[in-house]
Design a protein around this motif. Structure first.
Motif, PDB file in Angstrom:
ATOM      1  N   ILE A 133       2.842  35.211  29.487  1.00 57.44           N
ATOM      2  CA  ILE A 133       3.741  36.246  28.975  1.00 57.44           C
ATOM      3  C   ILE A 133       4.621  36.712  30.132  1.00 57.44           C
ATOM      4  O   ILE A 133       4.110  37.134  31.176  1.00 57.44           O
TER       5      ILE A 133
ATOM      6  N   TYR B 100       1.100  38.298  32.004  1.00 58.36           N
ATOM      7  CA  TYR B 100      -0.261  37.897  31.658  1.00 58.36           C
ATOM      8  C   TYR B 100      -0.367  36.382  31.634  1.00 58.36           C
ATOM      9  O   TYR B 100       0.573  35.683  31.249  1.00 58.36           O
TER      10      TYR B 100
ATOM     11  N   PHE C 178       6.965  34.728  25.312  1.00 57.80           N
ATOM     12  CA  PHE C 178       5.601  34.277  25.082  1.00 57.80           C
ATOM     13  C   PHE C 178       5.630  32.758  25.091  1.00 57.80           C
ATOM     14  O   PHE C 178       6.283  32.145  24.260  1.00 57.80           O
TER      15      PHE C 178
ATOM     16  N   TYR D  15       2.354  38.836  19.665  1.00 55.89           N
ATOM     17  CA  TYR D  15       3.271  39.908  20.055  1.00 55.89           C
ATOM     18  C   TYR D  15       2.978  41.185  19.274  1.00 55.89           C
ATOM     19  O   TYR D  15       2.731  42.251  19.859  1.00 55.89           O
TER      20      TYR D  15
ATOM     21  N   TYR E 148      -0.109  42.306  21.748  1.00 54.28           N
ATOM     22  CA  TYR E 148       0.663  42.883  22.847  1.00 54.28           C
ATOM     23  C   TYR E 148       1.091  44.322  22.540  1.00 54.28           C
ATOM     24  O   TYR E 148       0.893  45.223  23.350  1.00 54.28           O
TER      25      TYR E 148
ATOM     26  N   ALA F 100      -1.222  46.598  24.686  1.00 47.74           N
ATOM     27  CA  ALA F 100      -0.562  46.765  25.984  1.00 47.74           C
ATOM     28  C   ALA F 100       0.491  47.864  25.909  1.00 47.74           C
ATOM     29  O   ALA F 100       0.485  48.800  26.694  1.00 47.74           O
TER      30      ALA F 100
ATOM     31  N   PHE G  57      -7.274  44.316  26.294  1.00 44.21           N
ATOM     32  CA  PHE G  57      -6.231  43.364  25.921  1.00 44.21           C
ATOM     33  C   PHE G  57      -6.759  41.933  26.021  1.00 44.21           C
ATOM     34  O   PHE G  57      -6.601  41.127  25.115  1.00 44.21           O
TER      35      PHE G  57
ATOM     36  N   GLU H  10       9.377  47.915  21.318  1.00 48.11           N
ATOM     37  CA  GLU H  10       8.541  46.735  21.091  1.00 48.11           C
ATOM     38  C   GLU H  10       7.828  46.861  19.752  1.00 48.11           C
ATOM     39  O   GLU H  10       7.740  45.896  18.990  1.00 48.11           O
TER      40      GLU H  10
END
Lengths: 145, 176
Positions: free
Chosen positions: A8, A17, A82, A101, A105, A109, A126, B56
């Motif tokens: 990532i 990551y 990714f 994602y 993520y 995260a 995670f 996001e």
């Protein structure tokens, strides 16, 4: 069908990551070096692919294939990349990356105040969630190694 | 966070709780800081930091792709207001060049039961901050400010968004 590894990157090329599952041969360089080369290669491929495209590309570069493995890349509008290496039989990896994602993520995260933006993810939660997600995904037939 | 909300459905947190928490935060900041201008700046910064993460979540939920012009961006912002604050702002007052618009609303979950001190505080400064932060992550630099504010006696609240420039992709070291 096997998943080999996952990178990532953020939009500045920082390796946020790295995870690997059935990678039996290492590239022989440090993880950092490998990450930089990977990002550099994707950056070049992406810009060249966009340049030679006969039509204005929307998503641009998505994957490449060699005789041994396929590299899949998902880039979000926010510039996260990714990148997943799988064997050549794997199907639907793009959807899998989208799920990583959205469901891993973002959940573990981004919503985790201890994970700084643009810093490598060190959270154990995670890591565990990602491992569990990969292991139960239909692509991953655990090839005991 | 996910751990705390596991017992409580995250989607159903009482909006009044949010309103009161936000109000308590702002009034505490006012008490601790002498200058309301500093409070405005702090609120904007908090919003910015939220926006940087919120984008996001928004992208993952809506699976939206890159916007090609500001009108699309405005639609997305409108959608985000609906999604996160359950507000229905209208997009109006486009500038002739199409790079500046207003979001107008007459009801905001954040500003219920607020008594405003008369010292130049921008109570909702969090919102323009969040917009700026979120758009920065998708390579758009914007300016965002209040033109009218219900809390200051105007009929509606109007937030102006102005496009500044496109931020370019980062080039990895050693490449052109």
């Amino acid at each position: 069908m096997t998943i080999y590894n996952l990178y990532i990157f953020d939009r500045y090329g920082t390796l946020l990551y790295y995870g690997e599952w059935n990678r039996s041969k290492q590239s022989g360089m440090s993880r950092e070096e490998e990450g930089k080369l990977m990002y550099g290669m994707l950056f070049s491929i992406k810009s060249f692919v966009a340049k030679i495209s006969p039509l204005d590309p929307k998503e641009g570069f998505m994957h490449y294939k060699t005789s041994k493995y396929t590299l899949h890349c998902l880039e979000t509008p926010s510039g996260l990349k990714f990148v997943m290496n799988t064997d050549n039989q794997a199907q639907g990896v793009r959807d899998l990356l989208k799920k990583i994602y959205g469901e891993i993520y973002v959940k573990y995260a981004i919503r985790n105040p201890m994970c700084g933006i643009g810093e490598p993810i060190t959270s154990e939660l995670f890591k565990n969630k990602l491992d569990a997600f990969i292991k139960q995904s239909p692509i991953q037939y655990a090839r005991a190694s | 966070m996910s751990r705390q909300t596991s017992r409580l459905d995250a989607k159903k947190v009482n909006s009044e709780l949010l309103t009161l928490t936000y109000g308590a935060l702002v009034s505490q900041m006012l008490k601790e800081t002498e200058n309301p201008e500093d409070v405005n700046k702090q609120l904007e910064r908090i919003g910015y930091n939220m926006g940087v993460r919120l984008i996001e979540d928004f992208l993952a939920r809506t699976t939206s792709t890159r916007c090609l012009e500001m009108r699309e961006t405005a639609d997305k912002i409108q959608q985000a207001f609906r999604l996160y604050l359950n507000m229905q702002p209208t997009v109006t007052s486009w500038s002739s060049s199409g790079d500046e618009f207003s979001l107008v609303w007459d009801q905001c979950a954040l500003s219920d039961w607020v008594e405003m001190p008369n010292n130049g505080l921008r109570y909702c400064a969090l919102i323009p901050g969040a917009i700026r932060g979120a758009l920065q992550m998708v390579q758009l630099e914007v300016q965002c400010w209040f033109v009218q504010d219900q809390l200051k006696g105007d009929a509606v609240t109007e937030l102006r968004v102005k496009y500044i420039k496109r931020l370019e992709d980062a080039v990895p070291a050693g490449e052109d």
